[in-house]
Scaffold this motif. Structure first.
Motif, PDB file in Angstrom:
ATOM      1  N   ARG A   1      99.571  46.914  52.090  1.00 50.33           N
ATOM      2  CA  ARG A   1      99.490  45.457  51.939  1.00 50.33           C
ATOM      3  C   ARG A   1     100.661  44.794  52.651  1.00 50.33           C
ATOM      4  O   ARG A   1     100.534  43.756  53.281  1.00 50.33           O
ATOM      5  N   ARG A   2     101.829  45.420  52.512  1.00 49.51           N
ATOM      6  CA  ARG A   2     103.041  44.827  53.069  1.00 49.51           C
ATOM      7  C   ARG A   2     103.020  44.848  54.595  1.00 49.51           C
ATOM      8  O   ARG A   2     103.306  43.857  55.245  1.00 49.51           O
TER       9      ARG A   2
ATOM     10  N   PHE B   1      98.364  37.602  53.439  1.00 47.64           N
ATOM     11  CA  PHE B   1      97.588  36.941  52.386  1.00 47.64           C
ATOM     12  C   PHE B   1      97.799  35.432  52.380  1.00 47.64           C
ATOM     13  O   PHE B   1      98.929  34.949  52.527  1.00 47.64           O
TER      14      PHE B   1
ATOM     15  N   HIS C   1      89.341  40.968  47.181  1.00 47.33           N
ATOM     16  CA  HIS C   1      90.372  41.739  46.460  1.00 47.33           C
ATOM     17  C   HIS C   1      90.210  43.235  46.691  1.00 47.33           C
ATOM     18  O   HIS C   1      91.197  43.952  46.845  1.00 47.33           O
TER      19      HIS C   1
ATOM     20  N   ASP D   1      99.528  53.955  44.358  1.00 47.25           N
ATOM     21  CA  ASP D   1      99.999  52.574  44.294  1.00 47.25           C
ATOM     22  C   ASP D   1     101.056  52.275  45.350  1.00 47.25           C
ATOM     23  O   ASP D   1     101.061  51.218  45.971  1.00 47.25           O
ATOM     24  N   LYS D   2     101.935  53.242  45.576  1.00 46.80           N
ATOM     25  CA  LYS D   2     103.020  53.010  46.518  1.00 46.80           C
ATOM     26  C   LYS D   2     102.478  52.863  47.945  1.00 46.80           C
ATOM     27  O   LYS D   2     102.862  51.966  48.695  1.00 46.80           O
TER      28      LYS D   2
ATOM     29  N   ASN E   1     101.111  30.211  46.377  1.00 47.03           N
ATOM     30  CA  ASN E   1     101.318  31.166  47.445  1.00 47.03           C
ATOM     31  C   ASN E   1     102.779  31.497  47.671  1.00 47.03           C
ATOM     32  O   ASN E   1     103.103  32.483  48.298  1.00 47.03           O
TER      33      ASN E   1
ATOM     34  N   LEU F   1      93.786  45.061  46.328  1.00 40.29           N
ATOM     35  CA  LEU F   1      94.348  44.474  45.112  1.00 40.29           C
ATOM     36  C   LEU F   1      93.546  44.907  43.896  1.00 40.29           C
ATOM     37  O   LEU F   1      94.010  44.816  42.771  1.00 40.29           O
ATOM     38  N   ASP F   2      92.342  45.355  44.134  1.00 42.56           N
ATOM     39  CA  ASP F   2      91.469  45.792  43.047  1.00 42.56           C
ATOM     40  C   ASP F   2      90.801  47.084  43.500  1.00 42.56           C
ATOM     41  O   ASP F   2      90.696  47.336  44.701  1.00 42.56           O
TER      42      ASP F   2
ATOM     43  N   PHE G   1      96.484  32.638  49.542  1.00 43.99           N
ATOM     44  CA  PHE G   1      95.659  32.370  48.359  1.00 43.99           C
ATOM     45  C   PHE G   1      95.408  30.878  48.237  1.00 43.99           C
ATOM     46  O   PHE G   1      95.972  30.063  48.975  1.00 43.99           O
TER      47      PHE G   1
ATOM     48  N   THR H   1     100.641  49.588  48.297  1.00 41.60           N
ATOM     49  CA  THR H   1     101.589  48.485  48.391  1.00 41.60           C
ATOM     50  C   THR H   1     102.148  48.404  49.810  1.00 41.60           C
ATOM     51  O   THR H   1     102.272  47.326  50.393  1.00 41.60           O
ATOM     52  N   LYS H   2     102.480  49.588  50.345  1.00 38.16           N
ATOM     53  CA  LYS H   2     103.034  49.623  51.693  1.00 38.16           C
ATOM     54  C   LYS H   2     102.008  49.088  52.699  1.00 38.16           C
ATOM     55  O   LYS H   2     102.347  48.342  53.618  1.00 38.16           O
TER      56      LYS H   2
END
Ligand SMILES: Nc1ncnc2c1ncn2[C@@H]1O[C@H](COP(=O)(O)OP(=O)(O)O)[C@@H](O)[C@H]1O
Ligand SMILES: [Mg+2]
Lengths: 871, 242
Positions: free
Chosen positions: B84-85, B90, B52, B77-78, B96, B57-58, B92, B81-82
């Motif tokens: 991660r995208r 991912f 994570h 955060d933005k 999922n 994510l963490d 899980f 997020t970008k």
């Protein structure tokens, strides 16, 4: 040992509520609003009732007996029903010589006459004539009472009026318009305005001015002259000696002029008159209560929904209780006791809010100078109890079904890792029953419109209304089963506009069609009523427009500026206009009250030219024969109703002249029926030619241009009581009045839209809660917070568009059927205001977005890890 | 080999004071491009926490994580997020897929969210590799567990991320489906130059990786290069026996 409690469930219920105050607020928000409206309307009318009680006891304060002239039967009837207007009443008065006579009677301590009539304060602001009045309250002129026993008016400042140049003004008018002693003021009484000096400011029975009316108090003789009472008074007030017997005195006064005087007990009269007004207020109260009822009805939908939602969120907790051995019945009682707590708290807050609302409304009306008597706000115990009972019972009743459902939760639910989204039962049954009910409604409605079904005991209009109600219920039943197909309609559009977020939002609304539907239904109710009101009024406007254009052929119309204030237009104006070169054709209308078959009747006086200036359909007889002596014209409707034909004889009682016979010679139809139904030619009768006032004037001009307009304006300016309008002006005026009415209705109905918003907030909150994982997953794979919020907003817009579309559709359809049903009564125009319709749909969507703010923020702030981990 | 991810003194502490739990204790390691790494260790050893943190994510309590030299802690955060995208994929253990979207829509979800058109030929290739071509219009609840995880893997691949993070991807699968998924994952590293970091407690699953990091009590206990399954089993046993 742990603490032992006899009522563990009650305790759990109480703890639950204490822990989640927001939950209480959300659930009861609709009840709070509904109860608040009930309370506010009751406070409002009760306060006004008590204010009117005070007012009338003020009017008769210190007076024992009141002497009234005995009216001719019909006129008395008419005056009693409050039929004031631009019609001159030839009401009987009492000769002022009688005052002395009465004063000399044994047992009479004092007697004084009252003179009352219409008088209008006028001020000129920026060259425009402004009529001073407090909203719809009347404007009066009266004689200043000099008797030492008169207690109604008390001087606050200055001195009484002593000559024909002086006036005393009531304190409310003085304060509202910044007049002080020594100021000059113009008063219009009768036909011509005159200027006066304010010598005193006075107060009426401690309430400023009675009922918000404006008062101009003149010296006695001046009042008599200005108010058309030369040598006369309207009534005589009597104070008797302490030791005199009221009945004996009463009889002795009536004996002075047997048959012409009626003496009444003042205190009894006070109560009676107050009662009359109170009945009017009750009607107002009823209307407010209807709106409160609508708000509560919407509220019931929402409470039921919210309860379901909250209970679903607590499925685990409840099933754990079941697993621990709590019976179904106990769960049922647990949920019910929570709803009882909530209902009590909600109703309590509602009552509080209602008081606040009443204060706000009162202040608001004061601001708009809506003349109602001043006084303290009164909250009766009955009103508080009614509000509480209604609030509590609506809440409890709406929680019964969700409570039963909650009690059926399986004890296994607690252990199982289950999908939170409820499994929808088949919607087929709903569709079937809903369609059945809807069809029934359509049958009733179209039965009237197309003449194939006529229910006994219901009038056509009632049947249409009833049918509409049944259709509404039917559609409400069907809504959940049409949610999917409806959303399917704009599935693709949403996907194109909003991409995958649009797709996700539409899919989510489809997932719980029942919930989406019931949330939308709450909005549907409000929008149905709003669009119904919108279309009906728009149609009326269009009707008015076409009627004015079609019916009034004259270039100009002149009417009394304020119907309740000025009794008409001085005849000097029509004389001046006739003398003008520009005026080619002119017709006057006058009116008087006569007796017909022992009832009062408005008799119209007209010029022959009126038939050119107002569209007239000849039914029978001829215009020429109407101009003959004793020839009478009758409106078609009246002729049909009473089965009158050409040549029939009509007997009228003309005041101060006696019984006269007239022959019907002309039957015709006017699309806008004037107040009168029987007409005579003005020039043929002295009681019309002697009349000093016209009710309306219609005329054509040679050239309708600016020069003519200017000339006309100049002439009319000398007659402040007259209002000149051309055709555009007439249409505009009608429209403004209708729109004002519509705005008031909109105001009340928006309460129900407001209530529906809470429903949307609740539903979305649950939807977000149920999708904790989904939203977390979306965030994990790279969806911005902003996008999550947008998704919730889109979802909310689906609900609100659904509700608004259904409501607007139903409302328009109901309006159409009502207008169809009224076709025979002359309503032929069906018109929709597209801007207003779309504005309301827009407002609904916007409101839906506002309602989604909290759930959207909550969704976007969701912890991602919590969503994707499972322990 | 190219260094893709680097951790410096990565520490994660949950809770405060008496209740504080040190999930990761000063982890220093790196992950290279085009490598299939497995993170193993007993339950509670900090595997998920590490994943994570690496995936943004963490947040780490102290120390830093550099992705191609960029410190994750420096991103808001933005930006996270970008990242991660666009850069991460991912998979899980469960949940999922978005239940309301079809398999295909789920696969292209990251690019849809980014408002981009997915690379059609690339997506087709992945779908073929995953053998889910006949399942594209189905909703997740109409797919078997193995199919769901393969759709998830396809989604993770579809946006051509720098690295795929997988947390027990085969944890809920039967042995046949599990094997298929692992073969696929290995093949995309070998054939398509993908980088994968996978958490697992299953030595069999770990044996598909080129490198296995063993965690114990939030610390790296062992770092094995191309171990056989037997080697992994004996290491795990050694770790748990101590
Ligand atoms: N959100 C959390 N709050 C508190 N402690 C946590 C949290 N998540 C994990 N932990 C603790 O951190 C340690 C590592 O957890 P985790 O990374 O989930 O281990 P693994 O995935 O290896 O089983 C465990 O002791 C766990 O209890
Ligand atoms: Mg784990």
């Amino acid at each position: 040992m742990f603490g032992f409690t006899k009522r563990p469930l009650f305790l759990i219920a109480w703890k639950n509520l204490k822990t989640y105050p927001v939950r209480i607020l959300l659930t009861t928000s609709s009840i709070i609003l509904g109860v608040a409206v009930i309370i506010a309307s009751n406070i409002f009318s009760e306060s006004n009732k008590s204010a009117f009680d005070n007012l009338f006891s003020g009017i008769y304060e210190g007076i024992d007996l009141v002497v009234n002239p005995v009216q001719e039967d019909f006129a008395g009837d008419f005056a009693g029903s409050g039929g004031q207007g631009p019609i001159s009443f030839d009401l009987k008065k009492i000769s002022d010589e009688k005052i002395k006579e009465i004063e000399n009677l044994p047992g009479v301590k004092g007697a004084w006459g009252e003179v009352l009539g219409f008088a209008q304060y006028i001020k000129i602001v920026d060259g425009e004539t402004v009529f001073i009045s407090n909203g719809f309250a009347p404007t009066f002129g009266a004689a200043w009472d000099t008797s030492p026993y008169a207690k109604q008016w008390e001087l606050v400042e200055g001195k009484p009026p002593t000559n024909n140049k002086e006036v005393v003004m009531d304190i409310t008018t003085a304060e509202n318009n910044n007049y002080t002693i020594g100021d000059r003021v113009t008063v219009l009484a009768g036909a011509t305005p005159a200027s006066f000096t304010i010598v005193g400011i006075s107060e009426f029975a401690n309430v400023g001015s009675p009922g918000g009316a404006t008062f101009a108090l003149f010296e006695f003789k001046t009042a008599q002259r200005l108010l058309d009472s030369e040598g006369e008074v309207d009534i005589i007030n009597i104070v008797i000696e302490n030791n005199a017997d009221i009945e004996t005195v009463r009889a002795s006064i009536e004996n002075i002029d047997k048959g012409n005087l009626e003496v009444i007990n003042a205190q009894e009269a006070a109560a009676e008159q107050a009662d009359g007004i109170k009945q009017g207020l009750n009607f107002f109260n009823t209307i407010l209560n209807v709106f409160a009822g609508i708000a509560l009805f919407v509220g019931a939908f929402i409470i039921q929904n919210t309860f379901r939602i909250l209970l679903l969120q607590r499925t685990k907790e409840l099933s754990l209780l079941r697993a621990l051995g709590t019976s179904k019945n106990q769960i049922y009682r647990l949920v019910l006791s929570e709803s009882i707590f909530m209902s009590v708290i909600g109703s309590g807050i509602g009552i509080g809010l209602g008081i606040g609302l009443a204060v706000a409304v009162k202040e608001g009306l004061k601001y708009f100078q809506f003349g109602l008597p001043d006084g303290p706000l009164v909250l009766t115990t009955e009103a508080a109890i009614t509000g509480a009972i209604v609030g509590i019972s609506v809440t409890i009743l709406s929680s019964l079904l969700p409570a039963r459902k909650a009690s059926q939760v399986s004890p296994m639910e607690a252990i199982r890792e289950s999908e939170l989204t409820p499994k929808g039962k088949s919607l087929f049954k709903r569709l079937f029953f809903g369609s059945l009910v809807t069809t029934l409604g359509f049958a009733m409605l179209f039965g009237v419109l197309y003449d194939f079904l006529d229910l006994p005991t219901l009038s056509g209009l009632q049947q249409v209304g009833f049918g509409a109600g049944v259709i509404f219920v039917g559609v409400s039943i069907i809504t959940p089963s049409i949610t999917k197909p409806f959303i399917f309609l704009f599935d693709k559009i949403y996907e194109i506009i909003f991409g995958i977020l649009g797709k996700l939002a539409t899919e989510n609304s489809k997932r719980t069609p029942r919930r989406t539907a019931s949330t939308a239904s709450a909005l549907m109710i409000g929008l149905t009523l709003i669009s119904l009101a919108n279309v009906i009024t728009t149609s009326f406007k269009a009707q008015a427009e076409s009627v004015v254009g079609e019916v009034v052929k004259a270039d100009y119309q002149i009417s009394a500026a304020q119907v309740f204030v000025s009794p008409g237009i001085p005849t000097g104006l029509s004389d001046e206009l006739l003398a003008l070169d520009e005026v080619t054709e002119l017709a006057r209308t006058r009116a008087t009250i006569v007796g017909f078959e022992d009832r009062p009747l408005i008799l119209g006086g007209i010029d022959e030219e009126i038939f050119d200036l107002i569209k007239t359909d000849e039914v029978a007889g001829s215009r020429e024969s109407f101009t003959k002596q004793n020839a009478m014209g009758v409106l078609k409707q009246k002729a049909e109703r009473d089965d009158l034909k050409i040549g029939d004889e009509i007997t009228l009682t003309i005041p101060e002249q006696g019984v006269e016979k007239y022959i019907i010679s002309y039957i015709f139809d006017w699309t806008t029926p004037p107040a009168a139904e029987f007409f005579l030619l003005i020039d043929n009768y002295s009681f019309f030619t002697n009349e000093s006032l016209d009710t309306e004037i219609y005329f054509n001009v040679k050239n309708k241009n600016d020069a003519t307009q200017e000339k006309l304006d100049q002439i009319v300016a000398d007659y402040p009581g007259a209002k000149l309008r051309d055709q555009d002006g007439l249409v505009e005026e009608a429209n403004t009045q209708i729109q004002q009415l519509l705005n008031v209705i909109y105001g009340f109905l928006s309460i129900s839209v407001f209530v529906a918003l809470f429903g949307i907030t609740n539903t979305l909150s649950l939807s977000v809660y149920e999708r904790t994982r989904e939203i977390g997953l979306m965030r994990a794979i790279g969806t911005y917070r902003k996008q999550i919020r947008r998704m919730i907003f889109i979802e909310s817009s689906i609900i609100s568009i659904f509700g608004a579309a259904l409501g607007t559709g139903l409302g328009i359809f109901f309006a159409w059927s009502l207008i169809e049903a009224l076709k025979d009564d002359g309503f032929t125009t069906f018109a929709i205001s597209t801007p207003q319709t779309f504005s309301w749909i827009g407002i609904s969507i916007l409101a839906g977005v506002v309602a989604a703010i909290i759930p959207a923020i909550r969704a976007s702030r969701q912890n991602i890890l919590e969503a994707i981990s499972y322990e | 080999m190219n260094k893709l991810i680097e951790t410096i003194d990565l520490t994660k502490i949950y809770g405060e004071k008496e209740t504080a739990v040190t999930a990761l204790n000063s982890i220093n390691t790196e992950f290279n491009q085009n490598q299939f790494t497995a993170i193993m260790g007993p339950s509670g050893s900090g595997k998920s926490t590490l994943l994570h943190c690496l995936a943004g994510l963490d947040k780490a309590s102290s120390g830093s994580i550099l992705i191609k030299g960029v410190d994750l802690a420096s991103l808001n955060d933005k930006q996270l997020t970008k990242m991660r995208r666009d850069s991460f994929g991912f998979i899980f253990q469960a949940f999922n897929l978005i239940p309301t979207l079809t398999a295909e829509e789920n696969i292209t979800l990251p690019s849809s969210v980014a408002g981009k058109k997915p690379d059609q030929s690339w997506v087709e290739e992945i779908i073929k590799t995953m053998d889910i071509g006949d399942r594209l219009t189905h909703r997740p609840n109409e797919l078997s567990g193995g199919q769901q995880q393969r759709v998830a893997a396809a989604r993770a691949m579809a946006s051509k991320p720098e690295v795929i993070f997988a947390d027990e991807p085969s944890g809920n699968l039967d042995s046949k489906s599990s094997k298929e998924l692992l073969i696929f994952m290995k093949s995309i590293v070998e054939d398509l130059n993908q980088t994968i970091v996978m958490v697992t407690h299953d030595p069999y699953a770990a044996s598909y990786a080129e490198r296995v990091i063993m965690l114990k009590d939030g610390e790296i206990a062992n770092d094995l290069d191309k171990p056989s399954q037997e080697e992994i089993v004996s290491e795990v046993t050694a770790l748990t026996d101590i």
